[in-house]
Design an enzyme around this catalytic site. Structure first.
Site, PDB file in Angstrom:
ATOM      1  N   CYS A 268       0.815  -1.218   0.000  1.00  0.00           N
ATOM      2  CA  CYS A 268       0.000   0.000   0.000  1.00  0.00           C
ATOM      3  C   CYS A 268       0.851   1.272   0.000  1.00  0.00           C
ATOM      4  CB  CYS A 268      -0.912   0.042   1.225  1.00  0.00           C
ATOM      5  SG  CYS A 268      -2.017  -1.355   1.414  1.00  0.00           S
ATOM      6  N   THR A 269       2.040   1.195   0.570  1.00  0.00           N
ATOM      7  CA  THR A 269       2.881   2.394   0.736  1.00  0.00           C
ATOM      8  C   THR A 269       3.792   2.650  -0.449  1.00  0.00           C
ATOM      9  OG1 THR A 269       4.751   1.254   1.793  1.00  0.00           O
ATOM     10  CG2 THR A 269       2.916   1.929   3.220  1.00  0.00           C
TER      11      THR A 269
END
Length: 366
Positions: free
Chosen positions: A358-359
């Site tokens: 996600c990052t």
């Protein structure tokens, strides 16, 4: 018990009508130039990330841990490829303190850290070209403030210096998983959600995505709406290891809301064929039965599928369940035999409902 980040704040709503337009031009460009989205395991130019948002999103107690986790992810990836991190001006001293000169820090206003969703989706072609798709980020259906994050894709595209492709669709990179050879896995709960694409049919959505991403086939998974801020992104459920091989998450706890949906996903994936007519080989990663007590909560994202593939390595989470952590590491090593599997503690980010993947947002080599 994999979940996704908690809905935090509804702010600054954007008209859906303002996000429409540009699809015809993008589709024409895709057809003309032969753009396609490569698999994540293809060589990267770099990884893009963003430093954590403010206390209003993360809270005073959790924010410092989240910032340290981001630095851990960035420094781990930086051992294998360059990392560029977007940083708000006010956070620049802290980011320098945590990452030094190892990570390139780029000042850019942004709201939150989820570069997989706010950043551009890069596409390439057989001529060595590269372009970036802007999927009109709207705060996962206007669930969180996003005025600055809506501009991140354009900023990164301009910084890289590649063509900026627009589309009428609103979605996030976390909702798309491709094998780079014509097949994608996408969750209906996210992309076919009225909070992103009101009135857009599945067939119309398929037509646009196939052209933009160079796809021949989309395998749709149901996902689950309303249980997390993303409405069930693909990258917490199923990932390609390579064409024909899918890594899928499974929650064995019958009391978990994710039990039924992950079971259904496995059934669909095992029955599916890819664009070349191959039946998929499905590798299952079971969620841990426990996590470290300091961060345990209903919104803790305890799933192994949200790993990140970079040059020469696979960066994956560990949650303190020795048996489950080891099983995930061994499974990943088996399906990525030429890469080093590195497990790291990202409890702060997981407590906010997210994971390593996600990052990050990969920029492929042209």
């Amino acid at each position: 018990m994999p979940s996704r980040r908690k809905v935090t704040q509804a702010m600054g709503l954007m008209s859906a009508a303002a996000l429409l337009g540009g699809s015809k031009a993008a589709l024409a460009a895709s057809a003309r130039d032969g753009w396609y989205m490569p698999d994540e395991s293809e060589p990267h130019q770099r990884t893009w990330m963003a430093f954590a948002g403010g206390q209003d999103i993360w809270g005073e107690q959790l924010l410092p841990r989240v910032q340290r986790d981001l630095a851990t992810i960035a420094l781990t990836i930086a051992r294998h490829e360059p990392v560029s991190m977007l940083v708000n001006q006010a956070d620049l001293p802290l980011a320098r303190q945590l990452m030094g000169a190892t990570v390139e820090l780029v000042v850019c206003p942004h709201d939150d850290l989820w570069m997989r969703d706010t950043g551009p989706v890069f596409v390439v072609n057989s001529k060595g070209g590269k372009a970036a798709l802007d999927f009109n980020f709207n705060g996962w259906g206007e669930k969180q403030r996003f005025d600055a994050d809506a501009k991140v894709a354009g900023f990164v595209t301009q910084r890289v210096g590649v063509p900026h492709l627009q589309t009428e669709l609103t979605l996030e990179g976390g909702g798309i998983e491709v094998d780079g050879h014509g097949t994608a896995i996408i969750t209906e709960s996210c992309v076919l959600n009225a909070n992103r694409n009101p009135g857009v049919s599945k067939s119309h959505c398929e037509q646009i995505l196939k052209s933009l991403l160079g796809l021949e086939k989309i395998i749709w998974l149901p996902g689950i709406r309303g249980r997390d801020i993303t409405d069930g992104h693909t990258d917490f459920y199923a990932r390609f290891a390579r064409p024909g091989v899918v890594i899928a998450g499974y929650d064995p706890d019958p009391a978990s809301f994710d039990h039924a949906v992950t079971k259904r996903h496995l059934e669909l994936l095992r029955a599916a064929q890819d664009a070349q007519g191959r039946k998929l080989s499905v590798v299952v990663l079971e969620a841990p039965s426990r996590v470290r007590e300091a961060f345990e909560s209903d919104t803790f994202a305890a799933g192994y599928v949200n790993f990140y593939v970079c040059n020469g390595a696979v960066i994956a989470p560990e949650f303190g369940d020795a048996k489950a952590d080891a099983a995930a590491r061994q499974a990943l090593q088996k399906v990525f035999p030429g890469r080093k599997v590195v497990q790291i503690n990202i409890d702060g980010i997981a407590a906010g409902g997210g994971g390593v993947h996600c990052t990050t947002q990969q920029e492929p080599r042209g």
